[in-house]
Scaffold this active site. Structure first.
Site, mmCIF file in Angstrom:
data_model
loop_
_atom_site.group_PDB
_atom_site.id
_atom_site.type_symbol
_atom_site.label_atom_id
_atom_site.label_comp_id
_atom_site.label_asym_id
_atom_site.label_seq_id
_atom_site.Cartn_x
_atom_site.Cartn_y
_atom_site.Cartn_z
ATOM 1 N N GLY A 34 0.828 -1.217 0.000
ATOM 2 C CA GLY A 34 0.000 0.000 0.000
ATOM 3 C C GLY A 34 0.853 1.253 0.000
ATOM 4 N N THR A 46 3.286 4.542 0.880
ATOM 5 C CA THR A 46 3.044 5.795 1.602
ATOM 6 C C THR A 46 1.552 6.101 1.608
ATOM 7 O OG1 THR A 46 5.166 6.624 0.818
ATOM 8 C CG2 THR A 46 3.598 8.271 1.620
ATOM 9 N N GLY A 91 5.881 24.769 6.594
ATOM 10 C CA GLY A 91 5.551 24.417 5.213
ATOM 11 C C GLY A 91 4.040 24.451 5.024
ATOM 12 N N GLY A 92 3.575 25.475 4.346
ATOM 13 C CA GLY A 92 2.126 25.623 4.130
ATOM 14 C C GLY A 92 1.704 25.112 2.776
ATOM 15 N N TYR A 117 0.492 21.242 0.610
ATOM 16 C CA TYR A 117 -0.578 20.254 0.713
ATOM 17 C C TYR A 117 -0.704 19.676 2.137
ATOM 18 C CZ TYR A 117 -1.510 19.147 -4.257
ATOM 19 O OH TYR A 117 -1.918 19.152 -5.552
ATOM 20 N N GLY A 141 7.951 19.310 1.840
ATOM 21 C CA GLY A 141 8.054 18.576 0.584
ATOM 22 C C GLY A 141 8.504 17.142 0.799
ATOM 23 N N ALA A 188 -0.810 9.786 -5.969
ATOM 24 C CA ALA A 188 -1.070 8.351 -6.046
ATOM 25 C C ALA A 188 -1.692 7.960 -7.390
ATOM 26 C CB ALA A 188 -1.986 7.941 -4.895
ATOM 27 N N HIS A 239 -30.208 18.077 -10.408
ATOM 28 C CA HIS A 239 -30.552 19.162 -9.483
ATOM 29 C C HIS A 239 -31.134 18.554 -8.208
ATOM 30 C CE1 HIS A 239 -31.894 23.080 -8.125
ATOM 31 N NE2 HIS A 239 -33.059 22.523 -7.813
HETATM 32 P P1 FAD Z 1 5.076 4.951 -2.244
HETATM 33 O O1 FAD Z 1 3.640 4.982 -1.935
HETATM 34 O O2 FAD Z 1 6.000 5.813 -1.479
HETATM 35 O O3 FAD Z 1 5.514 3.419 -2.076
HETATM 36 C C1 FAD Z 1 6.830 2.987 -2.195
HETATM 37 C C2 FAD Z 1 6.945 1.659 -1.464
HETATM 38 O O4 FAD Z 1 8.193 1.089 -1.777
HETATM 39 C C3 FAD Z 1 6.902 1.791 0.060
HETATM 40 O O5 FAD Z 1 5.931 0.903 0.573
HETATM 41 C C4 FAD Z 1 8.309 1.383 0.511
HETATM 42 O O6 FAD Z 1 8.308 0.705 1.744
HETATM 43 C C5 FAD Z 1 8.727 0.462 -0.624
HETATM 44 N N1 FAD Z 1 10.181 0.389 -0.834
HETATM 45 C C6 FAD Z 1 11.010 1.409 -1.156
HETATM 46 N N2 FAD Z 1 12.254 0.946 -1.347
HETATM 47 C C7 FAD Z 1 12.200 -0.393 -1.121
HETATM 48 C C8 FAD Z 1 13.177 -1.430 -1.161
HETATM 49 N N3 FAD Z 1 14.441 -1.188 -1.490
HETATM 50 N N4 FAD Z 1 12.786 -2.665 -0.876
HETATM 51 C C9 FAD Z 1 11.493 -2.946 -0.546
HETATM 52 N N5 FAD Z 1 10.529 -2.009 -0.526
HETATM 53 C C10 FAD Z 1 10.885 -0.752 -0.799
HETATM 54 N N6 FAD Z 1 -1.467 11.613 -3.083
HETATM 55 C C11 FAD Z 1 -2.683 11.734 -3.633
HETATM 56 O O7 FAD Z 1 -2.839 11.481 -4.827
HETATM 57 N N7 FAD Z 1 -3.766 12.129 -2.885
HETATM 58 C C12 FAD Z 1 -3.655 12.416 -1.572
HETATM 59 O O8 FAD Z 1 -4.645 12.768 -0.929
HETATM 60 C C13 FAD Z 1 -2.388 12.296 -0.952
HETATM 61 N N8 FAD Z 1 -2.230 12.548 0.352
HETATM 62 C C14 FAD Z 1 -1.011 12.376 0.931
HETATM 63 C C15 FAD Z 1 -0.881 12.646 2.282
HETATM 64 C C16 FAD Z 1 0.339 12.492 2.910
HETATM 65 C C17 FAD Z 1 0.467 12.779 4.380
HETATM 66 C C18 FAD Z 1 1.459 12.035 2.153
HETATM 67 C C19 FAD Z 1 2.785 11.837 2.817
HETATM 68 C C20 FAD Z 1 1.347 11.778 0.791
HETATM 69 C C21 FAD Z 1 0.103 11.951 0.169
HETATM 70 N N9 FAD Z 1 -0.066 11.713 -1.194
HETATM 71 C C22 FAD Z 1 -1.287 11.877 -1.763
HETATM 72 C C23 FAD Z 1 1.051 11.274 -2.057
HETATM 73 C C24 FAD Z 1 0.991 9.748 -2.293
HETATM 74 O O9 FAD Z 1 1.067 9.088 -1.057
HETATM 75 C C25 FAD Z 1 2.138 9.320 -3.203
HETATM 76 O O10 FAD Z 1 2.086 10.060 -4.398
HETATM 77 C C26 FAD Z 1 2.052 7.838 -3.534
HETATM 78 O O11 FAD Z 1 2.061 7.050 -2.379
HETATM 79 C C27 FAD Z 1 3.217 7.444 -4.441
HETATM 80 O O12 FAD Z 1 3.151 6.073 -4.716
HETATM 81 P P2 FAD Z 1 4.459 5.249 -5.092
HETATM 82 O O13 FAD Z 1 3.997 3.871 -5.406
HETATM 83 O O14 FAD Z 1 5.263 5.962 -6.085
HETATM 84 O O15 FAD Z 1 5.368 5.243 -3.773
HETATM 85 P P1 NAD Z 2 4.435 20.868 -0.775
HETATM 86 O O1 NAD Z 2 5.442 21.016 -1.849
HETATM 87 O O2 NAD Z 2 3.009 20.795 -1.117
HETATM 88 O O3 NAD Z 2 4.594 22.069 0.259
HETATM 89 C C1 NAD Z 2 5.806 22.380 0.888
HETATM 90 C C2 NAD Z 2 5.737 23.825 1.341
HETATM 91 O O4 NAD Z 2 6.828 24.067 2.212
HETATM 92 C C3 NAD Z 2 5.857 24.820 0.192
HETATM 93 O O5 NAD Z 2 4.780 25.724 0.259
HETATM 94 C C4 NAD Z 2 7.220 25.482 0.422
HETATM 95 O O6 NAD Z 2 7.230 26.835 0.012
HETATM 96 C C5 NAD Z 2 7.368 25.360 1.934
HETATM 97 N N1 NAD Z 2 8.739 25.361 2.434
HETATM 98 C C6 NAD Z 2 9.827 24.749 1.899
HETATM 99 N N2 NAD Z 2 10.908 24.928 2.699
HETATM 100 C C7 NAD Z 2 10.492 25.662 3.765
HETATM 101 C C8 NAD Z 2 11.131 26.168 4.945
HETATM 102 N N3 NAD Z 2 12.421 25.935 5.192
HETATM 103 N N4 NAD Z 2 10.403 26.892 5.824
HETATM 104 C C9 NAD Z 2 9.085 27.136 5.585
HETATM 105 N N5 NAD Z 2 8.433 26.682 4.480
HETATM 106 C C10 NAD Z 2 9.119 25.943 3.600
HETATM 107 O O7 NAD Z 2 4.918 19.584 0.067
HETATM 108 P P2 NAD Z 2 4.190 18.711 1.168
HETATM 109 O O8 NAD Z 2 3.047 19.440 1.754
HETATM 110 O O9 NAD Z 2 5.270 18.217 2.057
HETATM 111 O O10 NAD Z 2 3.623 17.506 0.311
HETATM 112 C C11 NAD Z 2 4.523 16.696 -0.456
HETATM 113 C C12 NAD Z 2 3.829 16.097 -1.636
HETATM 114 O O11 NAD Z 2 2.917 15.095 -1.198
HETATM 115 C C13 NAD Z 2 2.979 17.079 -2.423
HETATM 116 O O12 NAD Z 2 3.730 17.798 -3.353
HETATM 117 C C14 NAD Z 2 2.002 16.172 -3.084
HETATM 118 O O13 NAD Z 2 2.592 15.677 -4.264
HETATM 119 C C15 NAD Z 2 1.820 15.047 -2.092
HETATM 120 N N6 NAD Z 2 0.558 15.240 -1.338
HETATM 121 C C16 NAD Z 2 -0.609 15.300 -2.026
HETATM 122 C C17 NAD Z 2 -1.790 15.485 -1.348
HETATM 123 C C18 NAD Z 2 -3.072 15.535 -2.129
HETATM 124 O O14 NAD Z 2 -3.078 15.153 -3.281
HETATM 125 N N7 NAD Z 2 -4.175 15.991 -1.541
HETATM 126 C C19 NAD Z 2 -1.825 15.612 0.019
HETATM 127 C C20 NAD Z 2 -0.626 15.566 0.697
HETATM 128 C C21 NAD Z 2 0.565 15.359 -0.009
#
Ligand code: FAD
Ligand code: NAD
Length: 464
Positions: free
Chosen positions: A40, A42, A182-183, A185, A271, A319, A443
């Protein structure tokens, strides 16, 4: 242990990796997927799903708190309390259920899951450390799907009071004072959720605006909500370090000023970076694209038979992009003709209110040299929004002036994330304003704002 030979090896079982493996299995390819933790990635374990669970609870709690005493709509409740440990247990239950679901889907597709950390030895071979010893896997095709991880600030490393989104999703108590660095997502989605659950929240953002990737018209309703929740927003501000007593964040403001923000927790969300270390990237001859693995429109890397999908390949780190790439790569390996040519990748920010965008914003369209027209419809004029006590936000459409082909669609408002489906479909089908205006929308729903925005761009909106 006996080496495993297979057709497809997937490294990482996040949305990119596990979808690659499911589709490859469905297509009859002998597939092995290697995952260090739980399937699953991240998204399911510490990202999309748990964050939306927490946001849901925060919304429900805020709603209930509003009704403590008299309310305009006639509901009255005793003052509610929140047991965050119970919330987290509930959230963990959802995640565990979905982990099992992914395992079952992999099994059903015939893909074999090997649990352990994988290290590439060369472009065809992976060594996996499992609980039962080392496994060597040889594959004709390798798909790298190692994902991403939180960026750490050198002067404020994770540990103690300084937490990443992962810890923020599993706290046992609501921190009385939460500083979010970091303001973007994550910072705003979780910062708003914690403010609703009772934290006093400060947001420290280096740029001059929060959610700097969106235009100010779209973020204005979010700013209003931050103000309503009494969230302090420091712009042009950078977290410098922790105070000596480690219970405050010291922040650099413009004009060489400093501010000390007393904090019980400091959530750093500046980020995410591609996970490109620790799994043998240096053993492969892969071209990088900045901090990411370089890929072409078929997710092929510079090495024959090695593909990469998901966050490790760059922005947007979402994702649904990873899923779309994974499905495509499995089909390419199976011999189908595919290329990544999506008309748009929707983005949703699950703040309050929510933002959804597809395609180009008005500014982006103009910057690309396109003559465009813009139509907008305020949700304050939408019956469904009014009955849901939500009058903020709008739907906006950007279209070419010469032929009315839609270039981009944006919306901000309560629950507008669900409109992303029709917005993406419109872009993918190459819709014109007339197509949207001519489609009957039920509607009363907020989706009626979509044809109204199209009509507005055509110069004859009906309800404004
Ligand atoms: P990941 O989901 O990071 O999966 C990589 C997997 O590889 C992990 O399970 C890791 O354990 C495994 N792995 C890595 N290296 C190895 C290795 N060498 N051996 C074995 N296993 C390994 N995206 C959205 O679209 N909508 C959202 O609402 C959203 N919300 C988010 C909220 C948060 C708090 C965070 C942190 C991220 C969010 N994202 C969201 C971003 C989303 O989670 C990622 O874009 C997505 O998970 C990327 O998928 P991936 O398969 O590339 O990698
Ligand atoms: P982000 O890129 O959305 O935001 C990071 C923010 O931190 C930026 O506004 C940047 O200007 C600020 N920043 C950078 N360095 C700083 C510093 N030293 N001091 C203060 N501010 C600073 O990154 P995130 O919120 O960490 O999310 C990471 C990624 O995860 C996103 O880009 C997105 O791809 C994914 N994500 C997606 C969703 C969604 O789809 N709803 C939700 C969460 C995360």
């Amino acid at each position: 242990m006996k080496p495993i030979d297979c057709k497809v090896l997937v490294l990482g079982a996040g949305p990119g990796g596990y979808v690659t493996a499911i589709r490859a299995g469905q297509l009859g390819l002998d597939t092995v997927i290697v995952e260090a933790t739980k399937p699953g990635g991240t998204c399911l374990n510490v990202g999309c799903i748990p964050s939306k669970a927490l946001i849901h609870v925060a919304d429900e709690f805020e709603k209930t708190r509003r009704f403590a005493g008299d309310s305009e709509i006639g509901i009255s409740v005793v003052t509610p309390t929140l047991d965050l440990a119970q919330t987290v247990a509930w959230k963990d239950g959802i995640v565990t259920g979905l982990n099992a679901g992914v395992r079952a889907l992999l099994k059903k597709a015939g893909a074999r899951l090997v649990v352990g950390w994988g290290t590439m030895i060369d472009g065809k071979t992976c060594r996996v450390k499992t609980d039962d010893g080392e496994v060597r896997i040889r594959a004709q095709n390798v798909v790298i799907a190692t994902g991403s991880e939180s960026v750490e600030l050198p002067n404020m490393p994770f540990g103690g009071n300084v937490i990443s989104s992962t810890e923020a999703l599993s706290l046992s108590q609501v921190p009385p004072r939460l500083t979010v660095v970091g303001g973007g997502y994550i910072g705003l989605e979780l910062g708003i959720a914690y403010a609703k659950m009772g934290s006093t929240v400060s947001v420290v953002e280096a740029a001059e605006r929060v959610l700097p990737q969106y235009d100010s018209e779209l973020t204005k309703p979010i700013l209003d909500k931050l103000q309503a929740l009494k969230i302090e927003v420091l712009l042009g501000a950078k977290a410098k370090c922790l105070s000596a007593s480690r219970d405050a964040a010291i922040v650099e403001l413009t004009g060489n000023r400093e501010k000390n923000i007393p904090s019980d927790k400091i959530l750093v969300t500046v980020g995410r970076r591609a996970r490109t270390h620790g799994w043998g990237l240096s053993e492969l001859d892969l071209t990088t694209d900045g901090r990411f693995i370089g890929i072409d429109e078929q997710c092929r890397t510079s090495m024959s038979g090695v593909y990469a999908v998901g966050d490790v390949t760059g922005e947007p780190m979402l994702a649904h992009r990873a899923i779309a790439q994974g499905e495509m790569v499995a089909e390419i390996i199976a011999g189908k003709r595919r290329a990544f040519d999506a008309a748009c990748i929707p983005a949703v920010c699950f703040t309050d209110p929510e933002i959804v965008t597809v395609g180009l914003s008005p500014d982006e369209a103009r910057a690309a040299g396109l003559d465009c027209k813009v139509g907008s419809f305020p949700l304050a004029a939408n019956g469904r929004a009014i009955t849901m006590e939500s009058k903020v936000g709008f739907v906006r459409i950007v279209a070419r002036i010469d032929n009315d082909v839609i270039l981009g669609i944006q919306a901000v408002g309560k629950g507008v994330s669900e409109l992303s489906a029709s917005f993406s479909l419109a872009m993918e089908m190459g819709a014109r304003l007339q197509d949207i205006a001519g489609t009957i929308h039920a509607h009363p729903t907020q989706s009626e704002g979509f044809p109204e925005a199209a009509l507005s761009a055509l110069g004859h909106a009906l309800h404004i």
